[in-house]
Design a protein around this motif. Structure first.
Motif, mmCIF file in Angstrom:
data_model
loop_
_atom_site.group_PDB
_atom_site.id
_atom_site.type_symbol
_atom_site.label_atom_id
_atom_site.label_comp_id
_atom_site.label_asym_id
_atom_site.label_seq_id
_atom_site.Cartn_x
_atom_site.Cartn_y
_atom_site.Cartn_z
ATOM 1 N N GLY A 196 19.982 60.615 -92.472
ATOM 2 C CA GLY A 196 20.317 62.369 -92.310
ATOM 3 C C GLY A 196 19.452 63.347 -91.468
ATOM 4 O O GLY A 196 19.511 64.168 -91.750
ATOM 5 N N TYR A 197 18.819 61.984 -90.288
ATOM 6 C CA TYR A 197 18.308 62.973 -89.417
ATOM 7 C C TYR A 197 19.511 62.403 -87.809
ATOM 8 O O TYR A 197 18.637 62.770 -87.155
ATOM 9 N N PRO A 198 19.981 63.158 -88.311
ATOM 10 C CA PRO A 198 20.718 63.094 -86.509
ATOM 11 C C PRO A 198 19.830 64.008 -85.651
ATOM 12 O O PRO A 198 20.681 64.242 -84.440
ATOM 13 N N LEU A 199 19.566 64.634 -85.699
ATOM 14 C CA LEU A 199 19.157 66.091 -85.026
ATOM 15 C C LEU A 199 17.983 65.034 -83.910
ATOM 16 O O LEU A 199 16.807 65.445 -84.669
ATOM 17 N N ALA A 200 17.812 64.814 -82.718
ATOM 18 C CA ALA A 200 16.970 64.501 -81.911
ATOM 19 C C ALA A 200 16.448 65.910 -80.966
ATOM 20 O O ALA A 200 17.209 66.298 -80.413
ATOM 21 N N VAL A 201 14.790 66.172 -81.062
ATOM 22 C CA VAL A 201 14.167 66.552 -80.585
ATOM 23 C C VAL A 201 12.939 66.730 -79.799
ATOM 24 O O VAL A 201 12.283 65.311 -80.236
ATOM 25 N N THR A 241 11.198 73.122 -76.322
ATOM 26 C CA THR A 241 11.858 72.196 -76.981
ATOM 27 C C THR A 241 13.238 71.569 -76.075
ATOM 28 O O THR A 241 13.632 72.939 -75.057
ATOM 29 N N SER A 242 13.510 70.342 -75.860
ATOM 30 C CA SER A 242 14.494 69.931 -75.768
ATOM 31 C C SER A 242 15.434 69.454 -76.555
ATOM 32 O O SER A 242 14.766 67.836 -76.995
ATOM 33 N N PHE A 243 16.921 69.068 -76.896
ATOM 34 C CA PHE A 243 17.546 68.806 -77.729
ATOM 35 C C PHE A 243 18.236 67.887 -77.281
ATOM 36 O O PHE A 243 19.562 67.830 -76.435
ATOM 37 N N GLU A 244 18.439 66.616 -77.541
ATOM 38 C CA GLU A 244 18.358 65.334 -77.212
ATOM 39 C C GLU A 244 20.266 65.142 -77.370
ATOM 40 O O GLU A 244 20.764 65.588 -78.391
ATOM 41 N N LEU A 245 21.606 65.629 -76.393
ATOM 42 C CA LEU A 245 22.848 65.439 -76.948
ATOM 43 C C LEU A 245 22.865 64.258 -77.471
ATOM 44 O O LEU A 245 24.108 64.020 -78.008
ATOM 45 N N ARG A 246 23.127 63.475 -76.720
ATOM 46 C CA ARG A 246 22.986 61.662 -76.838
ATOM 47 C C ARG A 246 22.303 60.364 -76.314
ATOM 48 O O ARG A 246 22.144 60.928 -75.254
#
Length: 162
Positions: free
Chosen positions: A73-78, A149-154
């Motif tokens: 349930g933690y799909p977003l990596a930051v 902040t940068s969000f991990e795409l993959r």
């Protein structure tokens, strides 16, 4: 029995068989000694000795379970780059102690070569969870001056060194 512990400046000798064992354990740390021995063409006893030597030398530092953050349930990596207001030991110690109490933080490094002081990676459920983490916890740590902040795409690769 002689003390085999190495000082921080000493590097143990690692041969090709040790490297193959480490790669096998990186892939499946639950593999039995017998299975490992078969893969590296050794009998079980010398194989077990090698693994014990790698553990005693501090090369193998532990065995753990790798989890799938998305399925939990933690799909977003930051990635968050953090600048501190002052560069004092007390500020850095406070920050490091506080950041370790946040379950969302999966790594934290002090960095050079950029204007920020720390680079952390967090896992969150969604943008609302990230906003709560950022505004109500991270930004409230005394000494945090700026965050980028940068969000991990993959994630392309995540592995230990051999």
């Amino acid at each position: 029995m002689p003390n085999r512990e190495l000082s921080a400046s000493q590097t143990p000798t690692i041969d090709d068989i040790d490297k193959r064992l480490l790669r096998l354990l990186r892939t499946d740390a639950r593999m039995s000694i017998t299975e490992l021995a078969e893969h590296v063409n050794l009998s079980a006893t010398p194989c077990a000795r090698r693994i014990k030597r790698l553990e005693e030398a501090g090369i193998i530092t532990g065995y753990y379970t790798q989890t799938d953050a998305e399925k939990l349930g933690y799909p977003l990596a930051v990635f968050i780059a953090i600048s501190m207001d002052r560069h004092t030991a007390e500020r850095f110690e406070l920050f490091e102690r506080k950041i370790q109490s946040f379950d969302e933080v999966i790594s934290c490094s002090i960095v050079t070569g950029r204007s920020e002081d720390y680079l952390i990676k967090v896992r969150v459920r969604d943008m609302a969870h990230y906003e709560e983490f950022l505004l109500h916890r991270l930004n409230r740590i005394e000494g945090v001056a700026q965050v980028h902040t940068s969000f991990e795409l993959r994630e392309v690769l995540n592995r230990s060194i051999i």
